[in-house]
Design an enzyme around this catalytic site. Sequence first.
Site, short mmCIF file in Angstrom:
data_model
loop_
_atom_site.label_atom_id
_atom_site.label_comp_id
_atom_site.label_asym_id
_atom_site.label_seq_id
_atom_site.Cartn_x
_atom_site.Cartn_y
_atom_site.Cartn_z
N LYS A 83 -8.49 -9.81 0.99
CA LYS A 83 -7.73 -9.24 -0.14
C LYS A 83 -6.25 -9.41 0.07
CE LYS A 83 -6.72 -4.75 -0.21
NZ LYS A 83 -5.30 -4.37 -0.38
N ASN A 84 -5.76 -9.04 1.26
CA ASN A 84 -4.31 -9.01 1.49
C ASN A 84 -3.71 -10.40 1.66
OD1 ASN A 84 -4.36 -6.32 1.16
ND2 ASN A 84 -4.34 -5.83 3.34
N ARG A 114 -11.24 -1.61 -5.01
CA ARG A 114 -10.02 -2.40 -4.94
C ARG A 114 -10.06 -3.40 -3.78
NH1 ARG A 114 -5.56 0.63 -3.37
NH2 ARG A 114 -4.73 -1.49 -3.36
N ARG A 164 0.68 -2.33 -5.83
CA ARG A 164 1.91 -2.48 -5.04
C ARG A 164 2.21 -3.92 -4.71
NH1 ARG A 164 4.57 0.62 -2.49
NH2 ARG A 164 5.01 -1.03 -1.04
N CYS A 167 2.27 5.82 -2.58
CA CYS A 167 0.84 5.98 -2.87
C CYS A 167 0.28 7.04 -1.93
CB CYS A 167 0.11 4.65 -2.71
SG CYS A 167 -0.04 4.14 -1.00
N ASP A 209 -5.12 -0.43 8.93
CA ASP A 209 -6.18 -0.51 7.93
C ASP A 209 -7.57 -0.31 8.53
OD1 ASP A 209 -4.52 -3.12 5.94
OD2 ASP A 209 -4.11 -1.00 6.24
N ARG A 268 6.29 4.34 1.05
CA ARG A 268 6.28 2.86 1.00
C ARG A 268 7.49 2.28 0.27
NH1 ARG A 268 0.13 0.94 0.23
NH2 ARG A 268 0.95 -0.89 1.27
N PRO A 269 8.70 2.52 0.77
CA PRO A 269 9.89 1.95 0.14
C PRO A 269 9.95 0.43 0.29
CG PRO A 269 10.43 2.94 2.25
CD PRO A 269 8.98 3.23 2.01
N VAL A 270 10.87 -0.24 -0.39
CA VAL A 270 10.98 -1.71 -0.33
C VAL A 270 12.40 -2.18 0.00
CG1 VAL A 270 9.02 -2.15 -1.87
CG2 VAL A 270 11.31 -1.76 -2.85
N VAL A 313 2.09 3.74 11.49
CA VAL A 313 2.60 2.86 10.43
C VAL A 313 2.88 3.62 9.13
CG1 VAL A 313 2.12 0.80 9.03
CG2 VAL A 313 1.45 0.87 11.45
C1 EPZ Z 1 0.45 -4.59 3.78
O1 EPZ Z 1 1.17 -3.62 3.02
C2 EPZ Z 1 -1.02 -4.41 3.36
N1 EPZ Z 1 -1.13 -4.62 1.94
C3 EPZ Z 1 -1.48 -3.00 3.71
O2 EPZ Z 1 -2.89 -2.92 3.43
C4 EPZ Z 1 -1.30 -2.75 5.19
O3 EPZ Z 1 -1.59 -1.40 5.46
C5 EPZ Z 1 0.16 -3.03 5.60
O4 EPZ Z 1 0.56 -4.35 5.20
C6 EPZ Z 1 0.38 -2.88 7.09
O5 EPZ Z 1 -0.47 -3.71 7.79
C7 EPZ Z 1 -1.09 -5.89 1.45
O6 EPZ Z 1 -0.93 -6.87 2.15
C8 EPZ Z 1 -1.25 -6.03 -0.02
P1 EPZ Z 1 4.40 -2.96 5.24
P2 EPZ Z 1 2.78 -3.62 2.98
O7 EPZ Z 1 5.53 -3.39 4.40
O8 EPZ Z 1 3.26 -5.00 3.03
C9 EPZ Z 1 7.41 0.69 5.74
C10 EPZ Z 1 -4.90 -2.01 2.63
O9 EPZ Z 1 -5.53 -1.02 3.00
N2 EPZ Z 1 8.39 -0.13 4.97
O10 EPZ Z 1 4.13 -3.70 6.50
O11 EPZ Z 1 3.19 -2.76 1.88
C11 EPZ Z 1 6.26 1.16 4.86
O12 EPZ Z 1 6.60 2.30 4.13
C12 EPZ Z 1 -3.37 -1.96 2.48
O13 EPZ Z 1 -5.41 -3.12 2.36
C13 EPZ Z 1 9.66 0.35 4.79
O14 EPZ Z 1 9.99 1.44 5.26
O15 EPZ Z 1 3.06 -2.89 4.38
C14 EPZ Z 1 5.15 1.41 5.86
O16 EPZ Z 1 5.27 2.68 6.39
C15 EPZ Z 1 -2.83 -0.58 2.61
N3 EPZ Z 1 10.54 -0.40 4.06
C16 EPZ Z 1 5.43 0.35 6.91
O17 EPZ Z 1 6.78 -0.10 6.72
C17 EPZ Z 1 10.20 -1.62 3.51
O18 EPZ Z 1 11.01 -2.26 2.84
C18 EPZ Z 1 4.49 -0.86 6.82
O19 EPZ Z 1 4.60 -1.40 5.54
C19 EPZ Z 1 8.89 -2.09 3.72
C20 EPZ Z 1 7.99 -1.33 4.45
#
Ligand code: EPZ
Length: 448
Positions: free
Chosen positions: A48-49, A423, A118, A142, A331, A147-149, A353
């Site tokens: 999926k991811n 999902r 997202r 969520c 995950d 989950r900020p960006v 995480v």
């Molecule tokens: C990806 O999400 C996956 N989703 C998530 O899978 C997975 O949990 C995650 O990576 C970590 O492995 C997809 O690929 C679609 P991150 P992503 O940015 O990219 C913080 C599932 O169950 N952060 O690595 O959104 C954030 O809040 C899903 O399939 C910031 O603070 O994850 C989190 O605490 C759930 N600022 C941490 O980093 C940012 O700009 C990891 O987030 C970006 C992230």
Amino acid sequence: MSTLSQDSSNQSAEAQSESAAKAKDEQPMLQIWGGRPLEGHVQVSGAKNSALVLMTGALLASEPCRLSNVPALADIARMGEILTALGVGITQGKHVLEIDPRHITKTSAPYELVSQLRASFFAIGPLLARMGEARVPLPGGCAIGARPVEIHVDGLKQMGAEVYIEHGTVHAYAKKLKGARIYMDYPSVGATETLMMAATLAEGETVLENAAQEPEVVDLANFCRSMGAQIQGAGTNTIVISGVPRLHGTDYQIVPDRIEAATFLTAGAITRSEITVEALVPGHLTAAIAKLKAIGCQLISDKPDALRIVPGDVLRGVDIETLPYPGFPTDMQALFVALLSLCEGSSVVTETVYENRLGHVPELKRMGADIKIKGNNAMIQGVPQLSGAPVTGTDLRASAAMVVAGLAAHGQTTVQGLHHLDRGYDNIEAKLRSLGAKIERIDPVAKV
Ligand code: EPZ
């Protein structure tokens, strides 16, 4: 407040709880009769991811792309709707997607769709790089965290884009992105993917430092390279991208879903069953394999793309801390909490995480698990057995943990919250039935 208005507010509160109960009763659910051994082989679907981000990556190409090994998931369908709204041609076949990005007509993604997915935020990178502008609603938090960006946004700014947030939407403009050396404060998967995609069409070289190393990031890099991109170092914490003027079409097969693979491996362990999980990449499961072995299972590779799990007579507790790859994946955390609740002795599972990803614990306790939450730690004391109960999945992976626990529990478990499960899992109940599980999807509304 007069007695009359008191009565009417009691009535409305009563009516509200009644309709909430009715809505809950009308939700589809899985019924699982647990305590039965599993046996046989099960196939893993595409990841999926990876599929989600590769669909956005196709926006970079000036020609059609074909993706295969695409899982049949609600999230994939939703991403298809979002790309269609941008003017991209989407043709869906059996586990195949034809994506035609030649005639993108819009650069703003619709809020009502993006807010439900997202991963669609990652489209900001390829849209900006290809079209010079992108307007994508902020994804928002969520169940598992805020989950900020900001890492995505800061990176695009460092590549010369003008980026600002207005009315909940991220606006980004750049005639031509410029290569940059970007240190990421956290190895975010999504930010690494967004910036890597943006850099493929930028002017000059981009270096992403402290980048995410997940297999899905590597799959995206391989996909972009098959379209003509120049990317080195994916899978390490430093990725170098040399921008090119345009990218061509490609025909690409998505990697297997390592999280789905871990779901079936824990289903085998928790039911003390010997099963074989196929069409996976063992190298993507190193942390999970190490923990399953420490718990007391054997993991045998009879074929390069398969793992046979053989649980030992006694399974013991272990400690786990979730970390970015190659650390233990967040995950898989809920799945292992379910498994460890039936392992001898104590275990501590620390979620580092996400700030709020222990929603499955209260539900497992309804099944008789002995778990205490302390901050972001789940303190688990193994119990000899779980008993079936009505439970609800609070997010995608929590739902899978409910299913796995239900397979081991004595008696019947009903799992609600299937909109989460669907999902991320392609027909999970049919796959589990092929392993001998007694599991059925009940949809009260469909029945009427
Ligand atoms: C990806 O999400 C996956 N989703 C998530 O899978 C997975 O949990 C995650 O990576 C970590 O492995 C997809 O690929 C679609 P991150 P992503 O940015 O990219 C913080 C599932 O169950 N952060 O690595 O959104 C954030 O809040 C899903 O399939 C910031 O603070 O994850 C989190 O605490 C759930 N600022 C941490 O980093 C940012 O700009 C990891 O987030 C970006 C992230």
